[in-house]
Design a protein around this motif. Structure first.
Motif, mmCIF file in Angstrom:
data_model
loop_
_atom_site.group_PDB
_atom_site.id
_atom_site.type_symbol
_atom_site.label_atom_id
_atom_site.label_comp_id
_atom_site.label_asym_id
_atom_site.label_seq_id
_atom_site.Cartn_x
_atom_site.Cartn_y
_atom_site.Cartn_z
ATOM 1 N N TYR A 32 8.308 -6.270 8.449
ATOM 2 C CA TYR A 32 7.661 -5.709 7.263
ATOM 3 C C TYR A 32 8.613 -5.654 6.079
ATOM 4 N N SER A 33 8.112 -6.111 4.944
ATOM 5 C CA SER A 33 8.787 -5.834 3.690
ATOM 6 C C SER A 33 8.503 -4.385 3.336
ATOM 7 N N MET A 34 9.470 -3.729 2.729
ATOM 8 C CA MET A 34 9.357 -2.314 2.432
ATOM 9 C C MET A 34 9.571 -2.079 0.945
ATOM 10 N N ALA A 35 8.930 -1.050 0.446
ATOM 11 C CA ALA A 35 9.052 -0.756 -0.976
ATOM 12 C C ALA A 35 8.944 0.737 -1.224
ATOM 13 N N TRP A 36 9.427 1.113 -2.380
ATOM 14 C CA TRP A 36 9.248 2.470 -2.891
ATOM 15 C C TRP A 36 8.439 2.383 -4.179
ATOM 16 N N PHE A 37 7.485 3.290 -4.278
ATOM 17 C CA PHE A 37 6.712 3.463 -5.490
ATOM 18 C C PHE A 37 6.805 4.934 -5.871
ATOM 19 N N ARG A 38 6.431 5.217 -7.111
ATOM 20 C CA ARG A 38 6.303 6.615 -7.477
ATOM 21 C C ARG A 38 4.937 6.840 -8.084
ATOM 22 N N GLN A 39 4.583 8.052 -8.325
ATOM 23 C CA GLN A 39 3.181 8.391 -8.530
ATOM 24 C C GLN A 39 2.492 7.477 -9.522
ATOM 25 N N ALA A 40 1.171 7.293 -9.278
ATOM 26 C CA ALA A 40 0.365 6.316 -10.009
ATOM 27 C C ALA A 40 0.769 4.896 -9.623
ATOM 28 N N ARG A 41 1.402 4.782 -8.453
ATOM 29 C CA ARG A 41 1.754 3.474 -7.889
ATOM 30 C C ARG A 41 2.618 2.644 -8.821
ATOM 31 N N GLU A 42 3.551 3.310 -9.463
ATOM 32 C CA GLU A 42 4.548 2.605 -10.263
ATOM 33 C C GLU A 42 5.609 2.029 -9.345
ATOM 34 N N PHE A 43 5.801 0.731 -9.389
ATOM 35 C CA PHE A 43 6.782 0.073 -8.546
ATOM 36 C C PHE A 43 8.186 0.542 -8.894
ATOM 37 N N VAL A 44 8.979 0.804 -7.862
ATOM 38 C CA VAL A 44 10.364 1.230 -8.064
ATOM 39 C C VAL A 44 11.337 0.186 -7.514
ATOM 40 N N ALA A 45 11.177 -0.137 -6.214
ATOM 41 C CA ALA A 45 12.107 -1.074 -5.577
ATOM 42 C C ALA A 45 11.473 -1.624 -4.314
ATOM 43 N N ALA A 46 11.940 -2.810 -3.891
ATOM 44 C CA ALA A 46 11.446 -3.416 -2.665
ATOM 45 C C ALA A 46 12.557 -4.197 -1.994
ATOM 46 N N ILE A 47 12.393 -4.378 -0.682
ATOM 47 C CA ILE A 47 13.351 -5.165 0.087
ATOM 48 C C ILE A 47 12.580 -6.040 1.058
ATOM 49 N N LEU A 97 3.213 -6.550 5.535
ATOM 50 C CA LEU A 97 3.559 -7.463 6.623
ATOM 51 C C LEU A 97 4.145 -8.748 6.057
ATOM 52 N N GLY A 98 5.315 -9.092 6.506
ATOM 53 C CA GLY A 98 5.966 -10.316 6.075
ATOM 54 C C GLY A 98 6.159 -10.355 4.576
ATOM 55 N N SER A 99 5.732 -11.456 3.971
ATOM 56 C CA SER A 99 5.874 -11.627 2.537
ATOM 57 C C SER A 99 4.571 -11.355 1.799
ATOM 58 N N SER A 100 3.637 -10.690 2.458
ATOM 59 C CA SER A 100 2.370 -10.358 1.803
ATOM 60 C C SER A 100 2.613 -9.516 0.558
ATOM 61 N N PRO A 101 1.890 -9.789 -0.523
ATOM 62 C CA PRO A 101 2.052 -8.970 -1.733
ATOM 63 C C PRO A 101 1.318 -7.639 -1.660
ATOM 64 N N GLU A 102 0.555 -7.424 -0.601
ATOM 65 C CA GLU A 102 -0.238 -6.208 -0.489
ATOM 66 C C GLU A 102 0.451 -5.205 0.435
ATOM 67 N N PHE A 103 0.783 -4.073 -0.149
ATOM 68 C CA PHE A 103 1.381 -2.997 0.639
ATOM 69 C C PHE A 103 0.247 -2.144 1.186
ATOM 70 N N ASN A 104 -0.063 -2.350 2.441
ATOM 71 C CA ASN A 104 -1.238 -1.721 3.037
ATOM 72 C C ASN A 104 -0.950 -0.400 3.735
ATOM 73 N N TYR A 105 0.316 -0.105 3.930
ATOM 74 C CA TYR A 105 0.673 1.104 4.664
ATOM 75 C C TYR A 105 1.521 1.995 3.752
ATOM 76 N N TRP A 106 1.145 3.283 3.714
ATOM 77 C CA TRP A 106 1.781 4.213 2.789
ATOM 78 C C TRP A 106 2.137 5.504 3.498
ATOM 79 N N GLY A 107 3.240 6.095 3.065
ATOM 80 C CA GLY A 107 3.590 7.414 3.548
ATOM 81 C C GLY A 107 2.904 8.483 2.724
ATOM 82 N N GLN A 108 3.221 9.741 3.030
ATOM 83 C CA GLN A 108 2.546 10.861 2.370
ATOM 84 C C GLN A 108 3.226 11.261 1.073
#
Length: 116
Positions: A32-47, A97-108
């Protein structure tokens, strides 16, 4: 299904640092590629999921934040330095999942508050 649990948020002064952690469970973390967003789904960082571990940052945090992952611990981190009041937000960890551009799984989410 992938379950994500963030931790490490809190209160910091401007110029200070915090490190967020996101523990993953349920699937093979390294796929899985992983990312951080902040509220209102503002992209912060990804790996990336791949062995190269390419990283990507929003311009607003470039040079101040660092994303990293430890596949042995199923954990992704966000080291936040030189914090600014405008970094105040709820931070969310997300997985794709993989290099998918869709982040389908989110934490709380975990709250980060930066005082001036």
């Amino acid at each position: 299904q992938v379950q994500l649990v963030e931790s490490g948020g809190g209160l910091a002064q401007a110029g200070g640092s915090l490190r967020l952690s996101c523990a993953a469970s349920g699937r093979t973390f390294s796929n899985y590629s992983m990312a951080w967003f902040r509220q209102a789904r503002e992209f912060v960082a990804a790996i990336d999921w791949s062995g190269g571990g390419n990283t990507y940052y929003a311009d607003s945090v470039k040079g101040r934040f660092t994303i990293s992952r430890d596949n042995a611990k199923n954990t992704v981190y966000l080291q936040m330095n030189s914090l600014k009041p405008e970094d105040t937000a709820v931070y969310y960890c997300a997985a794709a999942l993989g290099s998918s551009p869709e982040f389908n799984y989110w934490g709380q989410g975990t709250q980060v508050t930066v005082s001036s």
